[in-house]
Design a protein around this motif. Structure first.
Motif, PDB file in Angstrom:
ATOM      1  N   ALA A 161      34.166   2.350 -10.976  1.00  0.00           N
ATOM      2  CA  ALA A 161      32.933   2.496 -11.752  1.00  0.00           C
ATOM      3  C   ALA A 161      31.832   3.157 -10.928  1.00  0.00           C
ATOM      4  N   SER A 194      27.883  -1.053 -19.605  1.00  0.00           N
ATOM      5  CA  SER A 194      28.501   0.272 -19.619  1.00  0.00           C
ATOM      6  C   SER A 194      28.235   1.009 -18.311  1.00  0.00           C
ATOM      7  N   ASP A 195      28.905   2.149 -18.162  1.00  0.00           N
ATOM      8  CA  ASP A 195      28.744   3.011 -16.989  1.00  0.00           C
ATOM      9  C   ASP A 195      27.881   4.209 -17.377  1.00  0.00           C
ATOM     10  N   HIS A 196      26.577   4.084 -17.158  1.00  0.00           N
ATOM     11  CA  HIS A 196      25.662   5.119 -17.616  1.00  0.00           C
ATOM     12  C   HIS A 196      25.672   6.356 -16.721  1.00  0.00           C
ATOM     13  N   LEU A 198      28.355   7.684 -15.388  1.00  0.00           N
ATOM     14  CA  LEU A 198      29.481   8.465 -15.902  1.00  0.00           C
ATOM     15  C   LEU A 198      29.121   9.132 -17.214  1.00  0.00           C
ATOM     16  N   GLU A 199      28.512   8.383 -18.126  1.00  0.00           N
ATOM     17  CA  GLU A 199      28.163   8.939 -19.431  1.00  0.00           C
ATOM     18  C   GLU A 199      27.165  10.087 -19.299  1.00  0.00           C
ATOM     19  N   TYR A 205      32.334  11.894 -21.806  1.00  0.00           N
ATOM     20  CA  TYR A 205      32.796  10.759 -21.014  1.00  0.00           C
ATOM     21  C   TYR A 205      32.386   9.424 -21.630  1.00  0.00           C
ATOM     22  N   SER A 209      33.170   5.546 -20.401  1.00  0.00           N
ATOM     23  CA  SER A 209      32.064   4.712 -19.919  1.00  0.00           C
ATOM     24  C   SER A 209      31.983   3.371 -20.626  1.00  0.00           C
ATOM     25  N   LYS A 210      32.563   3.274 -21.813  1.00  0.00           N
ATOM     26  CA  LYS A 210      32.500   2.040 -22.601  1.00  0.00           C
ATOM     27  C   LYS A 210      33.648   1.079 -22.308  1.00  0.00           C
ATOM     28  N   ARG A 212      34.717  -1.245 -20.451  1.00  0.00           N
ATOM     29  CA  ARG A 212      34.234  -2.183 -19.446  1.00  0.00           C
ATOM     30  C   ARG A 212      34.238  -3.596 -20.039  1.00  0.00           C
TER      31      ARG A 212
END
Length: 331
Positions: A161, A194-196, A198-199, A205, A209-210, A212
């Motif tokens: 992540a 979430s992985d902001h 990456l998004e 992406y 990113s979701k 998780r």
């Protein structure tokens, strides 16, 4: 009514009703899902089914919170039959953002980003007349019931992540009846996580990113959702609050109606399998990431909405790698 699921001191699952900080146990109930199916089959409300079974004294709520014995307020004994999904671009941002969207005309639409264009569609068509379909929202899949983290527990951060960002949202909680129709049990406060970073690299992406872990609860609130809700999202680092902000939810603060969001999820036949559980995140307009905050392992999220009782609190911990490159084997 506020419903919780918890483990008693023997590790057995129970369902409870929380009122004024006290827990009363629902007689004979071992899961919210089973309780809901009983209500559906009897043609009564979830609250009526609880009252029919009756209540008896339960453990102290503080004991459950502090002891890590709370479970998500709705789940499935087979995680593969619990679907966790969400919709984005559903909440109105600042007044300036709304004004900007309203001022766009058809000649200017080509200049919009895909995200802003979808938001504009929601503003214009996300609240259709009752019984009709409106604009489709952004939709995403998070995982099955295996990604649910119980209230109070730490959310694992995958080793790959790039970010560990909270998303304070409301969740809709559903069970599919024997008739293949969805039944809404109620709502809960959620941290969609979430992985902001990456998004932000590219909106394509978003799907990655979701994927998780996430959490919701501690309680399931039955009945209709208030149209205007004000919550607080904060991040604690030890004894220090490193970020805190108010967030708004409820239909008065959304560009999509709940009915429209539900329709565009449950219109797919594969989401109508009897007995399945659905946990659906309704989106947010407030993120610490937008204010430049970088979450670290050891930090703690706290998301509070007074109408839902106790806050949802989760820590962040570094996760271990579940899979490495080259580990797929040829049979």
């Amino acid at each position: 009514m506020h419903l919780i699921q918890f483990e008693n001191q023997q590790g057995q699952r129970r369902v409870g009703v929380v009122e004024r900080g006290e827990v009363q146990q629902v007689r004979g109930a071992t899961s919210t899902r089973t309780l809901a199916l009983q209500a559906i089959r009897a043609g009564v409300s979830l609250e009526f089914q609880v009252q029919t079974l009756g209540l008896e004294p339960g453990p102290a709520y503080a004991e459950l919170l502090d002891g890590g014995r709370l479970l998500p307020p709705l789940d499935h004994e087979d995680p593969a039959h619990c679907l966790v999904t969400g919709t984005g671009l559903t909440h109105l941002g600042s007044a300036a953002t709304r004004d900007k969207m309203h001022q766009q005309n058809s000649q200017e639409e080509a200049k919009l980003t895909d995200s802003m264009r979808m938001f504009k569609w929601g503003v214009e068509g996300g609240r259709p007349a009752t019984g009709t379909a409106g604009a489709q929202p952004e939709w995403f899949y998070k995982g099955d019931g295996g990604i649910l983290v119980r209230p109070g527990a730490d959310i694992p951060l995958p080793e790959f992540a790039e970010d560990a960002g909270e998303e304070p949202e409301l969740t809709g909680l559903y069970v599919i009846g024997d008739d293949g129709k969805p039944y809404r049990l109620g709502y809960a406060v959620g941290n969609e996580f979430s992985d902001h970073v990456l998004e932000r690299k590219n909106y394509l992406y978003l799907a990655h990113s979701k994927l998780r872990y996430c959490s919701f609860g501690p309680a399931l609130r039955t009945g209709e959702l208030p149209r205007h809700l004000v919550g607080t999202s904060r991040i604690r680092r030890g004894e220090q609050v490193v970020w805190e902000k108010e967030f708004l939810s409820g239909e008065d603060n959304m560009c999509h109606s709940l009915e429209n969001l539900e329709y565009h999820h449950f219109k797919y036949a594969q989401f109508l399998r009897p007995g399945d559980v659905h946990v659906h995140f309704f989106g947010t307009a407030t993120l610490s990431f937008a204010d430049g905050v970088r979450v670290e392992p050891g930090d703690r999220f706290e998301i509070a909405v007074p109408e839902f009782g106790e806050p949802l609190s989760n820590g962040v911990k570094a996760g271990t790698a579940a899979f490495q490159p080259g580990q797929v084997r040829q049979l």
